[in-house]
Design a protein around this motif. Structure first.
Motif, PDB file in Angstrom:
ATOM      1  N   ALA A 116       1.034  -1.272   0.421  1.00  0.00           N
ATOM      2  CA  ALA A 116      -0.089  -0.108   0.023  1.00  0.00           C
ATOM      3  C   ALA A 116       0.823   1.428   0.234  1.00  0.00           C
ATOM      4  N   ILE A 117       0.314   2.198  -0.669  1.00  0.00           N
ATOM      5  CA  ILE A 117       0.865   3.305  -0.763  1.00  0.00           C
ATOM      6  C   ILE A 117      -0.175   4.210   0.528  1.00  0.00           C
ATOM      7  N   ILE A 118       0.849   5.220   0.893  1.00  0.00           N
ATOM      8  CA  ILE A 118      -0.146   6.342   1.927  1.00  0.00           C
ATOM      9  C   ILE A 118       0.484   7.516   1.236  1.00  0.00           C
ATOM     10  N   SER A 119      -0.337   8.553   1.262  1.00  0.00           N
ATOM     11  CA  SER A 119      -0.219  10.022  -0.062  1.00  0.00           C
ATOM     12  C   SER A 119      -1.132  10.942   1.038  1.00  0.00           C
ATOM     13  N   TYR A 120      -0.031  11.892   0.978  1.00  0.00           N
ATOM     14  CA  TYR A 120      -0.677  12.965   1.464  1.00  0.00           C
ATOM     15  C   TYR A 120      -0.949  13.901   1.166  1.00  0.00           C
ATOM     16  N   GLN A 121      -2.738  14.313   0.783  1.00  0.00           N
ATOM     17  CA  GLN A 121      -2.819  14.729  -0.782  1.00  0.00           C
ATOM     18  C   GLN A 121      -4.020  16.325   0.060  1.00  0.00           C
ATOM     19  N   PRO A 122      -3.818  17.375  -0.898  1.00  0.00           N
ATOM     20  CA  PRO A 122      -4.352  18.642  -0.732  1.00  0.00           C
ATOM     21  C   PRO A 122      -5.757  18.361  -0.456  1.00  0.00           C
ATOM     22  N   ILE A 123      -6.316  18.688   0.131  1.00  0.00           N
ATOM     23  CA  ILE A 123      -8.577  18.782   0.021  1.00  0.00           C
ATOM     24  C   ILE A 123      -8.502  19.833  -0.687  1.00  0.00           C
ATOM     25  N   GLY A 124      -8.718  20.927  -0.903  1.00  0.00           N
ATOM     26  CA  GLY A 124      -8.957  21.994  -1.114  1.00  0.00           C
ATOM     27  C   GLY A 124      -9.086  23.450  -0.824  1.00  0.00           C
ATOM     28  N   VAL A 125      -9.724  24.602  -1.118  1.00  0.00           N
ATOM     29  CA  VAL A 125      -9.573  25.574   0.027  1.00  0.00           C
ATOM     30  C   VAL A 125      -9.855  26.049   1.376  1.00  0.00           C
ATOM     31  N   ILE A 126      -8.842  26.434   1.530  1.00  0.00           N
ATOM     32  CA  ILE A 126      -8.886  26.795   3.692  1.00  0.00           C
ATOM     33  C   ILE A 126      -9.188  28.609   4.069  1.00  0.00           C
ATOM     34  N   LEU A 127     -10.292  28.367   4.648  1.00  0.00           N
ATOM     35  CA  LEU A 127     -10.837  29.204   5.010  1.00  0.00           C
ATOM     36  C   LEU A 127     -10.301  29.646   6.399  1.00  0.00           C
ATOM     37  N   GLY A 128      -9.306  30.530   6.409  1.00  0.00           N
ATOM     38  CA  GLY A 128      -8.485  31.346   7.697  1.00  0.00           C
ATOM     39  C   GLY A 128      -9.567  32.345   8.507  1.00  0.00           C
ATOM     40  N   ILE A 129      -9.540  32.448   9.743  1.00  0.00           N
ATOM     41  CA  ILE A 129      -9.888  33.703  10.429  1.00  0.00           C
ATOM     42  C   ILE A 129      -9.315  33.671  11.323  1.00  0.00           C
ATOM     43  N   GLN A 130      -8.517  34.979  11.204  1.00  0.00           N
ATOM     44  CA  GLN A 130      -7.409  35.328  12.101  1.00  0.00           C
ATOM     45  C   GLN A 130      -7.406  36.541  12.836  1.00  0.00           C
ATOM     46  N   PRO A 131      -6.996  36.789  13.993  1.00  0.00           N
ATOM     47  CA  PRO A 131      -7.708  38.412  14.855  1.00  0.00           C
ATOM     48  C   PRO A 131      -6.462  38.812  15.032  1.00  0.00           C
ATOM     49  N   TRP A 132      -6.352  40.117  15.786  1.00  0.00           N
ATOM     50  CA  TRP A 132      -5.781  41.457  15.393  1.00  0.00           C
ATOM     51  C   TRP A 132      -3.859  41.636  16.150  1.00  0.00           C
ATOM     52  N   ASN A 133      -4.119  40.374  17.468  1.00  0.00           N
ATOM     53  CA  ASN A 133      -3.266  40.256  18.761  1.00  0.00           C
ATOM     54  C   ASN A 133      -1.544  40.070  17.879  1.00  0.00           C
ATOM     55  N   PHE A 134      -1.562  39.438  17.014  1.00  0.00           N
ATOM     56  CA  PHE A 134      -0.228  38.955  16.255  1.00  0.00           C
ATOM     57  C   PHE A 134      -0.569  39.088  14.345  1.00  0.00           C
ATOM     58  N   PRO A 135      -0.607  40.031  14.040  1.00  0.00           N
ATOM     59  CA  PRO A 135      -1.424  40.511  13.007  1.00  0.00           C
ATOM     60  C   PRO A 135      -0.879  39.810  11.502  1.00  0.00           C
ATOM     61  N   LEU A 136       0.566  39.631  11.775  1.00  0.00           N
ATOM     62  CA  LEU A 136       1.716  38.634  10.588  1.00  0.00           C
ATOM     63  C   LEU A 136       1.424  37.387  10.723  1.00  0.00           C
TER      64      LEU A 136
END
Length: 460
Positions: A116-136
Motif C-alpha cells: 500500500a502507498i500512503i499519500s498526503y494529498q491537499p483537499i482544497g480551499v482553506i478559510l482562515g479567520i484570524q485575530p489582530w493581536n499578532f497580525p502577521l
C-alpha cells in the motif's frame, strides 16, 4: 449598515485609513478563484512550492520596517516585539521548507495481499479567520503550511488590521505565488461565517475567543468540514515551594505584559504556594509598578496601548466585576486619563471562582494572584479552568516539574522555569475550550490533507 471600515491608531486615536468591505458575492467569487487556482496548484511538485516559501521568507525580511510599522500603528504593538514577530514569521517559512518534503512524502507499507502507498494529498480551499493581536504571525503560521501542502487559502483578518491584511497578500504575490493562491478578503464576521457553507471551502482554521470559535466549529460540523481552533485561555503559572522566586517574578512579569497583555498563550493566573506568597507578591508588585507605559515606538516602552477602545472597556468591566465580587486591588486597575487606549500593569488578589479574573480570559495587562495551600493545591487550581492552552511551573526540581507538566497539567503547552510563546519546531495548540488541532513542528502541514491509502494487490 455602513460597508466601510476605518482603522484607528490606538496611541494617537487618529484614523489611519478607510476600507470598503467586500460583500458576500465578491467573497464567493474570490473563493471560486481560489478553487480554480487549487486545480493547478495541487499538481505543482513540493520542491517548487518550497522554493516559493523560501522566497516568501526573504520578502518578509525585506519588508521588515513596513510590517513593524503596521503593527505599531494599527494595534499598538511595542516596536521591538513587532521586530521579533517578523523574524518568527520568516523562521516559520524556513522551518516548514526544511521538513515539508519528508512530511509529505509517500509511505509504503505491506498488507496481506499486496503493498500500500500512503499519500498526503491537499483537499482544497482553506478559510482562515484570524485575530489582530499578532497580525502577521497568525496568518503566516497557517497559510504557508497549507500552501506548501498544496491547498489554497482565503483569509478574513480582523478589521482593525486591514492594512496588514492587504500587505500580507502583496508579500505572497511578491514572492511569486500564483495569483489567487492566497487572498486576504476584507470582509466582516457575518460574511466569513456565510463562506463556511461554500462548496469549495474544505476546511476552516480559526484563532480567537472560545465563544466565537465554537460557533465556527458548529457551522463547519453541519457540513462535515474539518476545523482547527486556537482559542483563548487563562494560563496558570505555578510557583511551587522550591521555586527560584526572583526568576519566577521576572518571568511572570514578562509573561503577563508581552504584547501589551494581549496574548492567548501567556501568563494570566499566578498561583503561588503559601510559603512563597508574600515574597512573590512584594517582588511582583514592585516589578509590575515600575513598567513604563507609553509610545509603542519608543525604545524604553514596556507596555503600549490596547488595540481598541472597546477592548479596554471590556477588560475594565471584567476587573470591576471581579472587585465587586471580592477581589482586591494590589496595583493599577484604573483607566488613565489622556489620549491613547492605555491600561496600566495591574494585579488583583483574593481571586476566587465565579470572578472573571478567575474563570475568564483577561486580554490585557492584568494579573490574577492566587494563593495555594501547597504544591498539590496549586496544581488543582491551575487545572480548575475550562481552558487548556498553555501554562508554567517554577521549581528547582526540574524532574519533578517535568513530571507534573507531562502527567498532570491539562494544557497543550507547558513552560518550566521560563517562557517561550511560540517556536516553529514545536507543536502549538490547546485542549478543552482552548480548542484542538496543532500548528508548527510539522504537525500543521497535515491538518488539512487527505491521508489516502492506495492498495496495490500482488500479481497472481
Amino acid at each position: 449598515m455602513s460597508n466601510s471600515i476605518q482603522t484607528i491608531n490606538p496611541f494617537t486615536e487618529q484614523t489611519l485609513n478607510e476600507y470598503n468591505l467586500m460583500d458576500l458575492q465578491g467573497a464567493e467569487n474570490a473563493v471560486n478563484k481560489s478553487n480554480d487556482c487549487f486545480a493547478e496548484w495541487k499538481l505543482v511538485p513540493v520542491k517548487q512550492r518550497i522554493k516559493l516559501a523560501n522566497a516568501l521568507a526573504e520578502v518578509i525580511e525585506k519588508n521588515r520596517d513596513e510590517l513593524v510599522q503596521l503593527m505599531v500603528s494599527e494595534m499598538g504593538k511595542v516596536k521591538s516585539q513587532g521586530e521579533s514577530e517578523v523574524t518568527l514569521c520568516a523562521n516559520i517559512c524556513k522551518y516548514t521548507v526544511n521538513i515539508a518534503e519528508q512530511a509529505l512524502a509517500n509511505e509504503t507499507r505491506e498488507y496481506e495481499g499486496g503493498k500500500a502507498i500512503i499519500s498526503y494529498q491537499p483537499i482544497g480551499v482553506i478559510l482562515g479567520i484570524q485575530p489582530w493581536n499578532f497580525p502577521l504571525y497568525q496568518v503566516i503560521r497557517y497559510s504557508i503550511t497549507n500552501l506548501i501542502a498544496g491547498n489554497t487559502t482565503v483569509m478574513k483578518h480582523a478589521s482593525n488590521v486591514f492594512g496588514m491584511a492587504e500587505k500580507i497578500q502583496s508579500l505572497y504575490e511578491e514572492a511569486g505565488f500564483p495569483k489567487n493562491a492566497y487572498q486576504s478578503l476584507l470582509i466582516d464576521g457575518k460574511t466569513a461565517s456565510a463562506l463556511i457553507s461554500h462548496q469549495a471551502i474544505k476546511g476552516v482554521t480559526f484563532t480567537g475567543s472560545d465563544k466565537v470559535g465554537k460557533k465556527v466549529a458548529e457551522e463547519a460540523a453541519k457540513r462535515s468540514k474539518k476545523t482547527v481552533l486556537e482559542l483563548g485561555s487563562n494560563d496558570a503559572y505555578i510557583v511551587l515551594d522550591d521555586a527560584d522566586i526572583q526568576l519566577a517574578i521576572e518571568t511572570c512579569v514578562l509573561g503577563r505584559v508581552v504584547n501589551n497583555g494581549q496574548t492567548c498563550v501567556s501568563a494570566k493566573r499566578f498561583i503561588v504556594t503559601e510559603s512563597n506568597y508574600d515574597k512573590f507578591k512584594d517582588g511582583f508588585t514592585k516589578a509590575m509598578s515600575q513598567l513604563k507605559t507609553g509610545d509603542p515606538e519608543a525604545e524604553d516602552t514596556d507596555i503600549g496601548p490596547m488595540a481598541r477602545k472597546d477592548l479596554r472597556e471590556k477588560l475594565h468591566q471584567q476587573v470591576t466585576e471581579s472587585i465587586e465580587n471580592g477581589a482586591s486591588v494590589v496595583c493599577g486597575c484604573e483607566i488613565p486619563e489622556g489620549k491613547g487606549y492605555f491600561y496600566p500593569a495591574s494585579i488583583l488578589e483574593n481571586v476566587t471562582p465565579g470572578m472573571p479574573a478567575y474563570d475568564d480570559e483577561l486580554f490585557g495587562p492584568v494579573a490574577s494572584l492566587i494563593k495555594a495551600k501547597d504544591n498539590e493545591d496549586a496544581m488543582r487550581i491551575a487545572n480548575d479552568s475550562r481552558y487548556g492552552l498553555g501554562g508554567g511551573i517554577f521549581s528547582k526540581d526540574e524532574d519533578k516539574a517535568t513530571e507534573l507538566a507531562i502527567k498532570h497539567f491539562d494544557t497543550g503547552m507547558v513552560n518550566i522555569n521560563g517562557i517561550a510563546l511560540s517556536q516553529p519546531n514545536l507543536p502549538f495548540g490547546g485542549v478543552k475550550s482552548s480548542g484542538y488541532g496543532r500548528e508548527h513542528g510539522g504537525f500543521g502541514i497535515k491538518e488539512f490533507v487527505n491521508i489516502k491509502s492506495v492498495m496495490v494487490a500482488k500479481n497472481s
